[in-house]
Design a protein around this motif. Structure first.
Motif, PDB file in Angstrom:
ATOM      1  N   GLY A 140       0.806  -1.221   0.000  1.00 51.42           N
ATOM      2  CA  GLY A 140       0.000   0.000   0.000  1.00 51.42           C
ATOM      3  C   GLY A 140       0.839   1.272   0.000  1.00 51.42           C
ATOM      4  O   GLY A 140       0.301   2.369  -0.172  1.00 51.42           O
ATOM      5  N   TYR A 141       2.156   1.118   0.187  1.00 50.08           N
ATOM      6  CA  TYR A 141       3.013   2.323   0.242  1.00 50.08           C
ATOM      7  C   TYR A 141       3.389   2.685  -1.197  1.00 50.08           C
ATOM      8  O   TYR A 141       4.441   2.290  -1.707  1.00 50.08           O
ATOM      9  CB  TYR A 141       4.250   2.022   1.087  1.00 50.08           C
ATOM     10  N   GLU A 142       2.499   3.427  -1.834  1.00 48.01           N
ATOM     11  CA  GLU A 142       2.553   3.648  -3.276  1.00 48.01           C
ATOM     12  C   GLU A 142       2.344   5.116  -3.613  1.00 48.01           C
ATOM     13  O   GLU A 142       1.644   5.824  -2.894  1.00 48.01           O
ATOM     14  CB  GLU A 142       1.399   2.884  -3.964  1.00 48.01           C
ATOM     15  N   LYS A 143       2.882   5.493  -4.772  1.00 47.51           N
ATOM     16  CA  LYS A 143       2.589   6.820  -5.318  1.00 47.51           C
ATOM     17  C   LYS A 143       1.531   6.685  -6.411  1.00 47.51           C
ATOM     18  O   LYS A 143       1.552   5.723  -7.186  1.00 47.51           O
ATOM     19  CB  LYS A 143       3.859   7.434  -5.911  1.00 47.51           C
ATOM     20  N   THR A 146       2.861   6.166  -9.991  1.00 48.70           N
ATOM     21  CA  THR A 146       3.269   4.793 -10.337  1.00 48.70           C
ATOM     22  C   THR A 146       2.037   3.940 -10.627  1.00 48.70           C
ATOM     23  O   THR A 146       2.023   3.145 -11.567  1.00 48.70           O
ATOM     24  CB  THR A 146       4.117   4.191  -9.197  1.00 48.70           C
ATOM     25  N   LEU A 147       0.987   4.126  -9.860  1.00 53.90           N
ATOM     26  CA  LEU A 147      -0.237   3.354 -10.098  1.00 53.90           C
ATOM     27  C   LEU A 147      -0.859   3.715 -11.435  1.00 53.90           C
ATOM     28  O   LEU A 147      -1.413   2.851 -12.127  1.00 53.90           O
ATOM     29  CB  LEU A 147      -1.241   3.593  -8.966  1.00 53.90           C
ATOM     30  N   LYS A 148      -0.760   4.983 -11.821  1.00 51.19           N
ATOM     31  CA  LYS A 148      -1.309   5.374 -13.137  1.00 51.19           C
ATOM     32  C   LYS A 148      -0.549   4.653 -14.245  1.00 51.19           C
ATOM     33  O   LYS A 148      -1.123   4.283 -15.270  1.00 51.19           O
ATOM     34  CB  LYS A 148      -1.252   6.885 -13.299  1.00 51.19           C
ATOM     35  N   MET A 149       0.744   4.445 -14.036  1.00 48.89           N
ATOM     36  CA  MET A 149       1.555   3.724 -15.015  1.00 48.89           C
ATOM     37  C   MET A 149       1.098   2.255 -15.117  1.00 48.89           C
ATOM     38  O   MET A 149       1.213   1.629 -16.161  1.00 48.89           O
ATOM     39  CB  MET A 149       3.018   3.793 -14.553  1.00 48.89           C
ATOM     40  N   MET A 150       0.570   1.712 -14.013  1.00 49.18           N
ATOM     41  CA  MET A 150       0.169   0.302 -13.994  1.00 49.18           C
ATOM     42  C   MET A 150      -1.248   0.082 -14.532  1.00 49.18           C
ATOM     43  O   MET A 150      -1.661  -1.062 -14.751  1.00 49.18           O
ATOM     44  CB  MET A 150       0.199  -0.245 -12.547  1.00 49.18           C
ATOM     45  N   ALA A 191      -0.734   5.543   1.484  1.00 48.53           N
ATOM     46  CA  ALA A 191      -1.561   4.345   1.296  1.00 48.53           C
ATOM     47  C   ALA A 191      -3.031   4.723   1.112  1.00 48.53           C
ATOM     48  O   ALA A 191      -3.731   4.124   0.285  1.00 48.53           O
ATOM     49  CB  ALA A 191      -1.396   3.397   2.479  1.00 48.53           C
ATOM     50  N   SER A 192      -3.498   5.720   1.848  1.00 51.17           N
ATOM     51  CA  SER A 192      -4.908   6.108   1.701  1.00 51.17           C
ATOM     52  C   SER A 192      -5.142   6.702   0.316  1.00 51.17           C
ATOM     53  O   SER A 192      -6.125   6.370  -0.365  1.00 51.17           O
ATOM     54  CB  SER A 192      -5.316   7.091   2.803  1.00 51.17           C
ATOM     55  N   GLY A 193      -4.210   7.545  -0.142  1.00 49.86           N
ATOM     56  CA  GLY A 193      -4.343   8.110  -1.498  1.00 49.86           C
ATOM     57  C   GLY A 193      -4.242   7.028  -2.556  1.00 49.86           C
ATOM     58  O   GLY A 193      -4.964   7.048  -3.568  1.00 49.86           O
ATOM     59  N   ALA A 194      -3.360   6.054  -2.336  1.00 54.33           N
ATOM     60  CA  ALA A 194      -3.181   4.965  -3.308  1.00 54.33           C
ATOM     61  C   ALA A 194      -4.455   4.138  -3.426  1.00 54.33           C
ATOM     62  O   ALA A 194      -4.875   3.774  -4.532  1.00 54.33           O
ATOM     63  CB  ALA A 194      -2.013   4.074  -2.872  1.00 54.33           C
ATOM     64  N   ILE A 195      -5.079   3.858  -2.304  1.00 53.17           N
ATOM     65  CA  ILE A 195      -6.279   3.016  -2.337  1.00 53.17           C
ATOM     66  C   ILE A 195      -7.433   3.746  -3.040  1.00 53.17           C
ATOM     67  O   ILE A 195      -8.185   3.141  -3.806  1.00 53.17           O
ATOM     68  CB  ILE A 195      -6.629   2.555  -0.904  1.00 53.17           C
ATOM     69  N   ILE A 196      -7.526   5.032  -2.830  1.00 47.76           N
ATOM     70  CA  ILE A 196      -8.554   5.799  -3.546  1.00 47.76           C
ATOM     71  C   ILE A 196      -8.276   5.755  -5.053  1.00 47.76           C
ATOM     72  O   ILE A 196      -9.184   5.585  -5.872  1.00 47.76           O
ATOM     73  CB  ILE A 196      -8.620   7.238  -2.983  1.00 47.76           C
ATOM     74  N   GLU A 197      -7.012   5.878  -5.445  1.00 48.51           N
ATOM     75  CA  GLU A 197      -6.648   5.797  -6.859  1.00 48.51           C
ATOM     76  C   GLU A 197      -6.927   4.391  -7.431  1.00 48.51           C
ATOM     77  O   GLU A 197      -7.444   4.248  -8.541  1.00 48.51           O
ATOM     78  CB  GLU A 197      -5.171   6.171  -7.045  1.00 48.51           C
ATOM     79  N   MET A 198      -6.593   3.364  -6.675  1.00 46.36           N
ATOM     80  CA  MET A 198      -6.853   1.982  -7.124  1.00 46.36           C
ATOM     81  C   MET A 198      -8.346   1.778  -7.347  1.00 46.36           C
ATOM     82  O   MET A 198      -8.771   1.166  -8.334  1.00 46.36           O
ATOM     83  CB  MET A 198      -6.337   0.983  -6.076  1.00 46.36           C
TER      84      MET A 198
END
Ligand code: SF4
Length: 294
Positions: A140-143, A146-150, A191-198
């Motif tokens: 969950g420790y993500e930017k 990086t998630l947009k790239m995935m 992690a909270s921002g990453a989960i919202i993005e996911m």
């Protein structure tokens, strides 16, 4: 294909923002340069039933980790970086091989620090017929960048949500848990921002005939003496993602690696602590997974 050189030359793939040149062998906090290192790959039957199916989840455990918790349950792989090196082409071949033997999905464990290489390997595998879901199984420790790239290559996001900013009491001090145990005071912020993005990318988990196809699956490991933290996690998910989310409250924490250095986490969570968290999630309206909340 992404230009590996450019991104690994000054790595800021995760919130650690090391900005080291991994192409010349430098290692950031994750402990890895640009060479893909894998500790183990093969069918794995210890995941949620919706991921395991009949033939197991096609799990690939990447060596190193960008979070490195002191209580890590897999320290041989994360902290001690056991494994062998593979090229992008070889990783693509491993992915196709797991599909070939009937695995239900491709399950990328601790993928963050190799995410650029992984995108390229998956794109390559798709050209060769990869069609089963790909799972991004992370701390969950993500930017978000990086998630947009995935986004194009991932079907299921399976992040941990370990800590909020809840303070824990150690001796006569109150301490931020993610700072104390993972040297990541900003864990919840990311992690909270990453989960919202996911969730924005994939939505709630879609399960057909008992098999997960797409969406978000959040895991929270219940830890001893940290009921307030678990409660805040449940509240965060209910209020920011929704109670239709698949929220797996996991009970398998055991004191591993350096956990013995901290009195408060140097034991398993009690049955009462586990049940308290499950009951609280039920009271907030969570029903998924049904085997946990029934
Ligand atoms: S992926 Fe590794 S090198 Fe890159 S920013 Fe994160 S910890 Fe640092």
């Amino acid at each position: 294909m992404l230009n590996l050189n450019e991104i690994y030359k000054s790595c800021s793939l995760c919130p650690r923002n090391c900005n080291v040149d991994r192409t010349i062998g430098s290692e950031g906090d994750c402990g890895m340069d640009e060479k893909i290192k894998i500790s183990y790959y093969g069918p794995h039957f210890g995941e949620e039933p919706e991921l395991v199916g009949r033939n197991g989840s096609g799990t690939i455990f990447f060596s190193g980790c960008n979070l490195l918790c002191d209580f890590c349950q897999n320290s041989e792989i994360s902290h001690f970086k056991s494994g062998n090196y593979y090229s992008v082409e070889e990783l693509s071949g491993i992915i196709l091989g797991l599909q070939e033997i009937g695995c239900t999905n491709i399950n990328l464990v601790s993928p963050t620090h190799f995410s650029v290489s992984i995108v390229n390997a998956i794109l390559m595998a798709k050209q060769e017929g990869l069609h089963i879901p790909v799972v991004y199984n992370s701390s969950g420790y993500e930017k978000k960048e990086t998630l947009k790239m995935m986004e194009e290559v991932i079907d299921i996001y399976m992040p941990d949500l370990k800590f909020t900013n809840a303070l824990i009491t150690i001796g006569n001090k109150k301490i931020n848990a993610s700072k104390e145990f993972c040297n990541a005071e900003d864990y919840f912020e990311f992690a909270s921002g990453a989960i919202i993005e996911m969730y924005r990318q994939k939505g709630d988990l879609v399960v057909r005939n008992g098999i997960a196809k797409r969406g978000l699956l959040i895991r929270h490991l219940i830890m001893p003496n940290m009921m307030a933290n678990s409660r805040e996690i449940i509240d965060f998910v209910a209020e920011n993602i929704g109670v239709n989310t698949y929220l797996n409250l996991m009970d398998q924490y055991r004191p591993e690696y350096k956990a013995k250095n901290y009195d408060i986490i140097n034991r398993r969570a009690s049955n009462a602590e586990i049940q308290t968290s499950i009951d609280y999630a039920k009271s907030r309206g969570f029903t998924r997974p049904d085997w946990l909340y029934s």
